[in-house]
Design a protein around this motif. Structure first.
Motif, PDB file in Angstrom:
ATOM      1  N   LEU A  13       7.460  -2.292  -1.800  1.00  0.00           N
ATOM      2  CA  LEU A  13       7.113  -1.559  -0.589  1.00  0.00           C
ATOM      3  C   LEU A  13       7.890  -2.086   0.615  1.00  0.00           C
TER       4      LEU A  13
ATOM      5  N   LYS B 134       7.336  -7.062  -1.607  1.00  0.00           N
ATOM      6  CA  LYS B 134       8.230  -6.615  -0.532  1.00  0.00           C
ATOM      7  C   LYS B 134       9.492  -7.468  -0.580  1.00  0.00           C
TER       8      LYS B 134
ATOM      9  N   ASP C 160      10.463   3.314  -0.709  1.00  0.00           N
ATOM     10  CA  ASP C 160       9.679   2.456  -1.585  1.00  0.00           C
ATOM     11  C   ASP C 160      10.078   2.712  -3.036  1.00  0.00           C
TER      12      ASP C 160
END
Length: 303
Positions: free
Chosen positions: A165, A145, A171
Motif C-alpha cells: 500500500l 509499505k 497499490d
C-alpha cells in the motif's frame, strides 16, 4: 451570553484564551456555581484577572457577571475543541488508515535480504525501507509499505492477500508471486516475474501478467502496460557493486549488519585497510572470498 455586555464578553474571552491551561477552572467547578448571579466590582474583577493571567487588565467594566451562561460558553468551547480534534483525527486516519507496526531499512551499500513471518522474501535495495502495516499471523490481509526499490517473492496463501500500500501512484495486491517494485519520487513502476498481480489507483484496476511492466500515467488517469525484460529489472539483486577506496571497516560493518548470524570477525591489523574493486550485491560467501584474495591474507572470517 445575551445578558453579557460587550466588555464582559471581552473579559471572558481573554480569560479563556490567554490564561495558561492549568489556570483554567475545571468545567465541574463552573457548573457547580450558585444559580444566583455573582456580581464583582471593577477592582475585584481586575484583581482576579491579574491573579489568573499575571497581567493587568486595562478595561475595567463596572460589573463582571459569572453565571450558568458562562458555564455554557465554557462547555461549548470545550465541545468545539474536542469536535475539532475528532474531525482532524478521523481525517488523518482516513488518509492513513493503517499504522506502521515495524519497519526495516537498508542503510548499507549491499542488498538486504528479509524473510517475513509468512515465509515471503524481500530484497531491499540500498536506501530502501519496508514497513509492516498488519500482523501477518492475525490479520486477514498481509499489508506492507515500500519506500525505494525491492524485489518481492511472496509466499502463496489463497486466504490472505499480500498488499503493498501507499507505494507511489498505485497499490499492489497478490496472493503468491515474484515482482520488482520501484517507489521513488521520480520513478514508480512494477515488473512481474511470475504469478499474477493486481494494481489499483482509486477505482482504476488492472491485472499484470508475467513479463509485463506497469506504471500509472497521471495525465491520462490510467495504467500503462508494456513487455519488459524481467531479468534486467532485478539485475541489481545479484550484480556486482563497485567500491572505490572504500574503508574496509565500513564494508565489514555493512556485512555484519546484513548477516548478524554469521558472526563475522575483522582482524585487528586490517581495520585501517582500503578496498577498491567489486563485490556481489547479495552473496556473503563470495564477498569474503574476494576480500581475502584481494589482500592475499585472511581479512574477514566467521567465528
Amino acid at each position: 451570553m445575551e445578558e453579557c455586555s460587550e466588555e464582559e464578553r471581552a473579559i471572558l474571552l481573554e480569560l479563556l484564551l490567554d490564561a495558561d491551561a492549568e489556570e483554567h477552572w475545571d468545567l465541574e467547578e463552573v457548573v457547580n456555581l450558585s444559580a444566583d448571579d455573582i456580581s464583582l466590582s471593577a477592582g475585584k474583577t481586575a484583581s482576579i484577572y491579574q491573579q489568573i493571567t499575571g497581567e493587568a487588565f486595562e478595561k475595567k467594566p463596572s460589573i463582571f457577571k459569572l453565571n450558568r451562561r458562562v458555564a455554557a460558553v465554557a462547555a461549548l468551547l470545550v465541545a468545539v475543541l474536542c469536535g475539532g480534534m475528532y474531525i482532524w483525527k478521523s481525517a488523518n486516519q482516513k488518509n492513513n488508515p493503517f499504522q506502521e507496526l515495524s519497519s526495516i531499512s537498508n542503510n548499507t551499500k549491499f542488498v538486504k535480504s528479509i524473510l517475513l513471518s509468512d515465509g515471503s522474501k524481500v530484497l531491499l535495495k540500498q536506501g530502501a525501507r519496508l514497513a509492516l502495516l498488519s500482523d501477518f499471523n492475525q490479520d486477514t490481509v498481509r499489508r506492507v509499505k515500500l519506500e525505494g526499490e525491492a524485489f518481492f517473492e511472496v509466499a502463496k496463501n489463497p486466504n490472505k492477500a499480500f498488499c503493498v500500500l501507499e507505494s507511489g501512484t498505485f497499490d499492489v495486491r497478490v496472493l503468491g508471486t515474484a515482482f520488482n517494485l520501484i517507489n521513488l519520487p521520480a520513478q514508480n513502476n512494477l515488473v512481474l516475474k511470475h504469478g499474477k498481480v493486481q494494481v489499483s489507483h482509486g477505482d482504476k484496476k488492472m491485472y499484470v501478467a508475467p513479463g509485463e511492466g506497469v506504471q500509472y500515467d497521471a495525465k491520462k488517469h490510467d495504467f500503462e502496460k508494456s513487455l519488459v525484460d524481467t531479468a534486467a529489472s532485478n539485475l541489481w539483486t545479484y550484480s556486482f557493486l563497485s567500491f572505490e577506496k572504500e574503508p574496509l571497516l565500513q564494508i565489514f560493518e555493512d556485512l555484519n549488519s546484513l548477516y548478524p548470524e554469521a558472526h563475522l570477525v575483522l582482524h585487528e591489523s586490517n581495520k585501517s585497510q582500503i578496498f577498491t574493486g567489486y563485490l556481489p550485491a547479495n552473496d556473503l560467501e563470495k564477498s569474503i572470498e574476494i576480500l581475502n584474495k584481494a589482500f592475499n591474507k585472511l581479512i574477514i572470517s566467521k567465528r
